[in-house]
Design a protein around this motif. Structure first.
Motif, mmCIF file in Angstrom:
data_model
loop_
_atom_site.group_PDB
_atom_site.id
_atom_site.type_symbol
_atom_site.label_atom_id
_atom_site.label_comp_id
_atom_site.label_asym_id
_atom_site.label_seq_id
_atom_site.Cartn_x
_atom_site.Cartn_y
_atom_site.Cartn_z
ATOM 1 N N GLU A 143 38.102 56.717 17.264
ATOM 2 C CA GLU A 143 38.901 55.595 17.765
ATOM 3 C C GLU A 143 39.511 55.936 19.144
ATOM 4 O O GLU A 143 39.500 55.137 20.065
ATOM 5 C CB GLU A 143 40.000 55.306 16.724
ATOM 6 C CG GLU A 143 40.793 54.038 16.933
ATOM 7 C CD GLU A 143 39.933 52.799 17.145
ATOM 8 O OE1 GLU A 143 38.891 52.686 16.458
ATOM 9 O OE2 GLU A 143 40.281 51.976 18.023
ATOM 10 N N GLU A 144 39.993 57.164 19.262
ATOM 11 C CA GLU A 144 40.677 57.577 20.505
ATOM 12 C C GLU A 144 39.709 57.852 21.667
ATOM 13 O O GLU A 144 40.071 57.673 22.818
ATOM 14 C CB GLU A 144 41.484 58.871 20.260
ATOM 15 C CG GLU A 144 42.487 58.753 19.135
ATOM 16 C CD GLU A 144 43.896 58.490 19.648
ATOM 17 O OE1 GLU A 144 44.038 58.102 20.823
ATOM 18 O OE2 GLU A 144 44.829 58.684 18.860
ATOM 19 N N LEU A 145 38.533 58.341 21.328
ATOM 20 C CA LEU A 145 37.634 58.790 22.411
ATOM 21 C C LEU A 145 36.482 57.830 22.704
ATOM 22 O O LEU A 145 35.725 58.043 23.649
ATOM 23 C CB LEU A 145 37.044 60.179 22.073
ATOM 24 C CG LEU A 145 38.011 61.326 21.745
ATOM 25 C CD1 LEU A 145 37.240 62.634 21.592
ATOM 26 C CD2 LEU A 145 39.086 61.506 22.826
ATOM 27 N N LYS A 146 36.365 56.793 21.901
ATOM 28 C CA LYS A 146 35.127 55.990 21.959
ATOM 29 C C LYS A 146 34.865 55.311 23.304
ATOM 30 O O LYS A 146 33.726 55.007 23.628
ATOM 31 C CB LYS A 146 35.096 54.982 20.823
ATOM 32 C CG LYS A 146 36.111 53.887 20.901
ATOM 33 C CD LYS A 146 35.958 52.957 19.716
ATOM 34 C CE LYS A 146 36.949 51.833 19.856
ATOM 35 N NZ LYS A 146 37.112 51.079 18.631
ATOM 36 N N LYS A 204 27.424 50.446 17.351
ATOM 37 C CA LYS A 204 26.023 50.703 16.948
ATOM 38 C C LYS A 204 25.222 51.396 18.035
ATOM 39 O O LYS A 204 24.230 52.069 17.766
ATOM 40 C CB LYS A 204 25.343 49.371 16.625
ATOM 41 C CG LYS A 204 25.634 48.872 15.253
ATOM 42 C CD LYS A 204 24.552 47.901 14.781
ATOM 43 C CE LYS A 204 24.836 47.438 13.375
ATOM 44 N NZ LYS A 204 26.197 46.910 13.195
ATOM 45 N N LYS A 205 25.658 51.216 19.282
ATOM 46 C CA LYS A 205 24.878 51.795 20.390
ATOM 47 C C LYS A 205 25.107 53.301 20.554
ATOM 48 O O LYS A 205 24.370 53.975 21.258
ATOM 49 C CB LYS A 205 25.215 51.079 21.694
ATOM 50 C CG LYS A 205 24.697 49.640 21.737
ATOM 51 C CD LYS A 205 24.668 49.065 23.130
ATOM 52 C CE LYS A 205 26.031 48.802 23.739
ATOM 53 N NZ LYS A 205 26.855 47.774 23.087
ATOM 54 N N PHE A 206 26.135 53.828 19.898
ATOM 55 C CA PHE A 206 26.377 55.270 20.002
ATOM 56 C C PHE A 206 25.167 56.057 19.476
ATOM 57 O O PHE A 206 24.534 55.646 18.505
ATOM 58 C CB PHE A 206 27.625 55.661 19.206
ATOM 59 C CG PHE A 206 28.922 55.267 19.878
ATOM 60 C CD1 PHE A 206 28.992 55.090 21.251
ATOM 61 C CD2 PHE A 206 30.073 55.088 19.124
ATOM 62 C CE1 PHE A 206 30.192 54.732 21.867
ATOM 63 C CE2 PHE A 206 31.278 54.730 19.727
ATOM 64 C CZ PHE A 206 31.329 54.553 21.101
ATOM 65 N N GLN A 207 24.908 57.178 20.123
ATOM 66 C CA GLN A 207 23.822 58.063 19.688
ATOM 67 C C GLN A 207 24.449 59.221 18.927
ATOM 68 O O GLN A 207 25.257 59.960 19.479
ATOM 69 C CB GLN A 207 23.061 58.591 20.905
ATOM 70 C CG GLN A 207 22.332 57.516 21.685
ATOM 71 C CD GLN A 207 21.239 56.884 20.845
ATOM 72 O OE1 GLN A 207 20.299 57.563 20.426
ATOM 73 N NE2 GLN A 207 21.373 55.596 20.540
#
Ligand code: FCB
Length: 429
Positions: A143-146, A204-207
């Motif tokens: 949550e903090e780093l996204k 969803k786009k995070f790898q």
């Protein structure tokens, strides 16, 4: 070999580190706990990177690297069970902002060997219900780093951590118990699956992937017991993790549980590759399932006593091709006091990556271990893995020749011919 070797324009050429190995002043984790009891070398101020990260990132940028893998220290952020240290989070956010200012892609690892002491006191990775604690940490930190991170590495080397901590007993908590090895590995993989779900829910786009340490196991002789021991080692160390991610089968001594949450729960393979092991069957080596590793007897070994075997990286990449997922080399490097040896080590391994690319293996990046000299778990500060030399008294950083050499590769996306000629002679011996 004529001409230079070219890499794709968007290839990530970066370096890797981890929190406890460089930050300094980490006093809430299990390593520190055992360091105080003299069971491990003391990390102390390490490279003082908790204070000097701005300089480090500036140096990376100057050298021309376009990616950086580092880890966030769970125990620093959550030193006690109900405590969340926002100043620590702020420092990580600042690191990420600085990386972006310099167009350096961050790869953030959420668990790199160390654990908060409170977590260990509750049974740590031996208890399935403790996975929830890690999941809560992941939920909060993501949550903090996204806003600043696209590429996430959940757990570093689950099989190494499980083996060193519960198999060979060299890492905390220094146990030797094959049942616990499989149990801990199972829990670490379940923790990965949980983290995967949380991160993908955030975007969803995070790898998202884990960093798997792949080792090549070769039988010492063409003798069926050596072959069996090498296959068993490969099975329990490498294939357990592959089977979990691909088939949803968790490791176990006799019973392998299905766990559908983990099947396909990864977007890329993070590959840590260093060496191969020559395996001889030895009935006394019960903890390593009768495999005795004849390390350091090859033609060339590192200061860690590890055989240099660049071709093994190609073998791993070709093995992974069938899973049709992108691959990032999340660690590859050498401990040596001979910087020319480091240069050739990089050339020889990148040559193997290039060969795999030619075979259409989807490799997206290479992180050299390590950016700077640092604290090496059970060996302390003696091994020198860094492209950049660290003076542990003044904390001065001095880029070695290899740091500039690697920077040139990163900027030009190619390795020049004369280096290939000089270094590959050894590969082809
Ligand atoms: C890997 C670890 C990393 C570093 C290198 C040399 O197994 O992930 O922290 O110690 O080895």
């Amino acid at each position: 070999m004529a001409g230079s070797l070219e890499f794709p324009e968007n290839f990530l050429f970066g370096t890797a580190t981890s929190s406890h190995q460089i930050e300094g002043g980490n006093v809430y984790n299990d390593w520190y706990y055992w360091e105080l009891k003299n069971k491990l070398p003391k990390a102390g101020m390490a490279c003082n990177s908790w204070r000097l990260y701005g300089k480090d990132i500036g140096l990376m940028a100057k050298l021309g690297y376009n990616a950086y893998r580092f880890s966030v220290e769970w125990s620093r952020i959550q030193p006690e069970i109900g405590e969340w240290r926002s100043e620590a989070v702020k420092t990580y956010v600042d690191m990420l902002k600085k990386l972006h200012e310099h167009s350096i892609e961050p790869l953030v690892t959420l668990h790199h060997f160390t654990n908060p002491i409170w977590f260990i006191k509750r049974g740590g990775w031996e208890r399935e219900e403790n996975i929830d604690y890690f999941a809560q940490f992941v939920e909060k930190i993501v949550e903090e780093l996204k806003e600043y991170v696209r590429i996430w590495i959940t757990v570093n080397e689950p099989a190494v951590l499980a083996y060193m901590g519960w198999g060979s007993g060299e890492y905390p908590p220094f146990k030797r118990d094959a049942f616990l090895y499989f149990k801990v590995l199972k829990h670490l993989l379940m923790a990965h699956a949980e983290a995967y779900k949380i991160i993908k829910n955030a975007d969803k786009k995070f790898q998202v992937g884990l960093a798997k340490h792949f080792t090549i196991f070769q039988p010492a002789k063409n003798y069926f017991l050596d072959k069996l021991a090498a296959d068993t080692a490969n099975g329990s160390f490498n294939l357990t993790v592959v089977e979990a991610l691909e088939k949803g089968v968790l490791p176990g001594v006799f019973i392998k549980k299905k766990y559908k949450e983990i099947r396909g729960a990864y977007d890329f393979w993070g590959v840590n590759y260093y060496t191969r092991h020559i395996i001889r069957f030895n009935p006394l080596k019960i903890m390593s399932l009768f495999a005795e590793s004849l390390d350091g007897r090859g033609d060339e070994v590192t200061d860690m006593g590890w055989d240099i075997y660049p071709q093994g990286l190609y073998e791993v990449l070709i093995f992974l091709k069938k899973y049709k997922k992108p691959i990032i080399i999340t660690e590859n490097g050498i401990a040596t006091r001979d910087d020319d040896q480091r240069i050739c080590f990089i050339v020889r391994h990148l040559y193997e990556v290039w060969r795999a690319l030619k075979e259409n293996v989807d490799v997206r990046g290479y992180m050299y271990w390590s950016f700077i000299d640092n604290y090496e778990w059970t060996s302390g500060f003696k091994p020198r893995f860094g492209l950049v030399e660290v003076d542990y008294v003044s904390f001065e950083r001095k880029p070695r020749k290899s740091a500039f050499f690697y920077g040139k590769i990163a900027m030009n996306k190619q390795i020049e011919e004369d280096y290939l000629r000089r270094c590959l002679k050894i590969n082809q011996k």
